[in-house]
Design a protein around this motif. Sequence first.
Motif, PDB file in Angstrom:
ATOM      1  N   THR A   3       0.846  -1.190   0.000  1.00 47.33           N
ATOM      2  CA  THR A   3       0.000   0.000   0.000  1.00 47.33           C
ATOM      3  C   THR A   3       0.880   1.237   0.000  1.00 47.33           C
ATOM      4  OG1 THR A   3      -1.764  -1.133   1.212  1.00 47.33           O
ATOM      5  CG2 THR A   3      -1.793   1.271   1.220  1.00 47.33           C
ATOM      6  N   ILE A   4       0.746   2.033  -1.036  1.00 49.94           N
ATOM      7  CA  ILE A   4       1.514   3.263  -1.158  1.00 49.94           C
ATOM      8  C   ILE A   4       0.717   4.385  -0.500  1.00 49.94           C
ATOM      9  CG2 ILE A   4       2.578   4.899  -2.745  1.00 49.94           C
ATOM     10  CD1 ILE A   4       3.825   2.133  -2.891  1.00 49.94           C
ATOM     11  N   ILE A   5       1.288   5.025   0.510  1.00 48.77           N
ATOM     12  CA  ILE A   5       0.618   6.121   1.203  1.00 48.77           C
ATOM     13  C   ILE A   5       1.303   7.426   0.819  1.00 48.77           C
ATOM     14  CG2 ILE A   5       0.002   7.083   3.447  1.00 48.77           C
ATOM     15  CD1 ILE A   5       0.022   4.241   4.560  1.00 48.77           C
ATOM     16  N   TYR A   6       0.523   8.320   0.206  1.00 47.57           N
ATOM     17  CA  TYR A   6       1.085   9.604  -0.226  1.00 47.57           C
ATOM     18  C   TYR A   6       0.190  10.747   0.244  1.00 47.57           C
ATOM     19  CZ  TYR A   6      -2.353   9.671  -4.074  1.00 47.57           C
ATOM     20  OH  TYR A   6      -3.518   9.688  -4.820  1.00 47.57           O
ATOM     21  N   LYS A  11       1.717  15.809  -7.399  1.00 49.10           N
ATOM     22  CA  LYS A  11       3.171  15.702  -7.285  1.00 49.10           C
ATOM     23  C   LYS A  11       3.545  14.533  -6.359  1.00 49.10           C
ATOM     24  CE  LYS A  11       5.223  19.610  -7.143  1.00 49.10           C
ATOM     25  NZ  LYS A  11       5.733  20.921  -6.671  1.00 49.10           N
ATOM     26  N   GLY A  12       2.744  14.340  -5.321  1.00 50.55           N
ATOM     27  CA  GLY A  12       2.988  13.210  -4.422  1.00 50.55           C
ATOM     28  C   GLY A  12       2.765  11.890  -5.124  1.00 50.55           C
ATOM     29  N   TRP A  13       1.751  11.840  -5.983  1.00 54.15           N
ATOM     30  CA  TRP A  13       1.482  10.610  -6.732  1.00 54.15           C
ATOM     31  C   TRP A  13       2.619  10.320  -7.716  1.00 54.15           C
ATOM     32  CZ3 TRP A  13       0.786   9.489 -11.921  1.00 54.15           C
ATOM     33  CH2 TRP A  13       0.304   8.189 -12.200  1.00 54.15           C
ATOM     34  N   LEU A  14       3.127  11.339  -8.378  1.00 55.92           N
ATOM     35  CA  LEU A  14       4.266  11.155  -9.293  1.00 55.92           C
ATOM     36  C   LEU A  14       5.500  10.660  -8.534  1.00 55.92           C
ATOM     37  CD1 LEU A  14       3.909  14.370 -11.509  1.00 55.92           C
ATOM     38  CD2 LEU A  14       3.546  12.003 -12.262  1.00 55.92           C
ATOM     39  N   THR A  15       5.700  11.200  -7.346  1.00 56.36           N
ATOM     40  CA  THR A  15       6.812  10.731  -6.507  1.00 56.36           C
ATOM     41  C   THR A  15       6.626   9.256  -6.167  1.00 56.36           C
ATOM     42  OG1 THR A  15       7.042  12.932  -5.515  1.00 56.36           O
ATOM     43  CG2 THR A  15       8.092  11.102  -4.359  1.00 56.36           C
ATOM     44  N   ALA A  16       5.387   8.875  -5.873  1.00 53.71           N
ATOM     45  CA  ALA A  16       5.089   7.474  -5.558  1.00 53.71           C
ATOM     46  C   ALA A  16       5.422   6.569  -6.735  1.00 53.71           C
ATOM     47  CB  ALA A  16       3.614   7.330  -5.178  1.00 53.71           C
ATOM     48  N   VAL A  17       5.095   7.005  -7.952  1.00 50.63           N
ATOM     49  CA  VAL A  17       5.414   6.216  -9.145  1.00 50.63           C
ATOM     50  C   VAL A  17       6.926   6.007  -9.251  1.00 50.63           C
ATOM     51  CG1 VAL A  17       5.406   6.231 -11.670  1.00 50.63           C
ATOM     52  CG2 VAL A  17       3.352   6.899 -10.415  1.00 50.63           C
ATOM     53  N   TYR A  21       9.097   2.156  -8.919  1.00 55.58           N
ATOM     54  CA  TYR A  21      10.157   1.631  -9.795  1.00 55.58           C
ATOM     55  C   TYR A  21      11.491   1.544  -9.049  1.00 55.58           C
ATOM     56  CZ  TYR A  21       7.265   1.913 -14.006  1.00 55.58           C
ATOM     57  OH  TYR A  21       6.288   1.714 -14.960  1.00 55.58           O
ATOM     58  N   GLU A  22      11.783   2.548  -8.242  1.00 57.69           N
ATOM     59  CA  GLU A  22      13.061   2.593  -7.525  1.00 57.69           C
ATOM     60  C   GLU A  22      13.222   1.395  -6.585  1.00 57.69           C
ATOM     61  OE1 GLU A  22      15.588   5.905  -4.973  1.00 57.69           O
ATOM     62  OE2 GLU A  22      13.404   5.797  -4.691  1.00 57.69           O
ATOM     63  N   HIS A  23      12.152   1.037  -5.887  1.00 59.63           N
ATOM     64  CA  HIS A  23      12.225  -0.051  -4.904  1.00 59.63           C
ATOM     65  C   HIS A  23      11.650  -1.361  -5.431  1.00 59.63           C
ATOM     66  CE1 HIS A  23      13.496   2.762  -1.767  1.00 59.63           C
ATOM     67  NE2 HIS A  23      12.504   3.568  -2.126  1.00 59.63           N
ATOM     68  N   LYS A  24      11.279  -1.349  -6.722  1.00 59.91           N
ATOM     69  CA  LYS A  24      10.738  -2.553  -7.365  1.00 59.91           C
ATOM     70  C   LYS A  24       9.563  -3.136  -6.577  1.00 59.91           C
ATOM     71  CE  LYS A  24      15.065  -3.882  -9.659  1.00 59.91           C
ATOM     72  NZ  LYS A  24      15.791  -2.622  -9.336  1.00 59.91           N
ATOM     73  N   LEU A  25       8.638  -2.259  -6.210  1.00 58.47           N
ATOM     74  CA  LEU A  25       7.467  -2.675  -5.433  1.00 58.47           C
ATOM     75  C   LEU A  25       6.457  -3.371  -6.335  1.00 58.47           C
ATOM     76  CD1 LEU A  25       7.048   0.584  -3.303  1.00 58.47           C
ATOM     77  CD2 LEU A  25       8.281  -1.508  -2.702  1.00 58.47           C
ATOM     78  N   GLY A  52      12.122  16.637  -7.313  1.00 57.33           N
ATOM     79  CA  GLY A  52      13.025  16.044  -8.295  1.00 57.33           C
ATOM     80  C   GLY A  52      12.500  14.717  -8.838  1.00 57.33           C
ATOM     81  N   LYS A  53      12.022  13.858  -7.944  1.00 58.33           N
ATOM     82  CA  LYS A  53      11.494  12.558  -8.370  1.00 58.33           C
ATOM     83  C   LYS A  53      10.235  12.742  -9.228  1.00 58.33           C
ATOM     84  CE  LYS A  53      13.281   9.889  -4.446  1.00 58.33           C
ATOM     85  NZ  LYS A  53      12.934   9.048  -3.261  1.00 58.33           N
ATOM     86  N   ALA A  54       9.374  13.665  -8.809  1.00 59.21           N
ATOM     87  CA  ALA A  54       8.146  13.922  -9.562  1.00 59.21           C
ATOM     88  C   ALA A  54       8.469  14.417 -10.969  1.00 59.21           C
ATOM     89  CB  ALA A  54       7.288  14.942  -8.822  1.00 59.21           C
ATOM     90  N   GLU A  55       9.444  15.302 -11.080  1.00 63.11           N
ATOM     91  CA  GLU A  55       9.809  15.851 -12.391  1.00 63.11           C
ATOM     92  C   GLU A  55      10.422  14.789 -13.295  1.00 63.11           C
ATOM     93  OE1 GLU A  55      12.274  19.254 -11.888  1.00 63.11           O
ATOM     94  OE2 GLU A  55      10.605  20.567 -11.296  1.00 63.11           O
ATOM     95  N   ARG A  56      11.165  13.863 -12.721  1.00 58.61           N
ATOM     96  CA  ARG A  56      11.758  12.800 -13.541  1.00 58.61           C
ATOM     97  C   ARG A  56      10.679  11.909 -14.150  1.00 58.61           C
ATOM     98  NH1 ARG A  56      16.821   9.953 -10.653  1.00 58.61           N
ATOM     99  NH2 ARG A  56      16.649   8.733 -12.582  1.00 58.61           N
TER     100      ARG A  56
END
Length: 258
Positions: A3-6, A11-17, A21-25, A52-56
Amino acid sequence: MTTIIYDGTYKGWLTAVFEIYEHKLQDITFAREGEPAASLFGVTHHVVTNQGKAERVLNGLKQKLSADGLNQLYKTFFSEVDKFDEKMWRYVQYVFASAHNVEGDLSNNAIWEVRQAAKFVHRESHRMKAFIRFKLTKDQLFYAIVEPDCAVLPLIADHFKKRYADQRWLIYDARRRYGVYYDLETSSHVELTFNTSASAQNITELYDEREEFFQDMWRRYFGSVNIKARKNLRLHVQHMPKRYWKYLTEKHPESRLL
């Protein structure tokens, strides 16, 4: 299940995305801060919104989607359809996994669901722009109360900022209990307790003395342009559904300072 909690922002949702990928969830569900998790089992992953993560992620999507496809994804975020953030995630998964632009692949459920949600938001935004009725208070603030079917205020704020650039105004979403306030320079998100059922005496004290005249003139104009012999109620309701009538001045001809 993870469960992703944001924080409930785009912008928070983009960070979650990015972090998925970063943690291979795997096996993803989403929850906003303060909401109960979708499952008592599995693990939770708390996301701290990161520019930064959201913009990427956003830049990656810009390379894979047209401006219209990216806009459809953005509008879906405000749709409030069931599990909209999970549908958006499946959309993004499909986009990033494909070698070519897939936004026109309506055989894919994620593409279809995002397109339908975006269409719903676009229609509601268009109606709000047409149906909002401002009223003037004694301190020269124009305000309007709305109850849209989805959270469209962030999407329509720029429209009213450009159209009423020389006036202070507040549009308040009574269903979600927040508003957008414009102070002649910038617009901002505000949360407040707004009494939509004030007494007649309080209403008289609140409004500018010219407001009753303005409302009466608008009712007269609306009545003059509607020819009774050509009245088509079915068509009228199709273009102006009854659920919007509550805050429309012209729909309350006997009211004063509605």
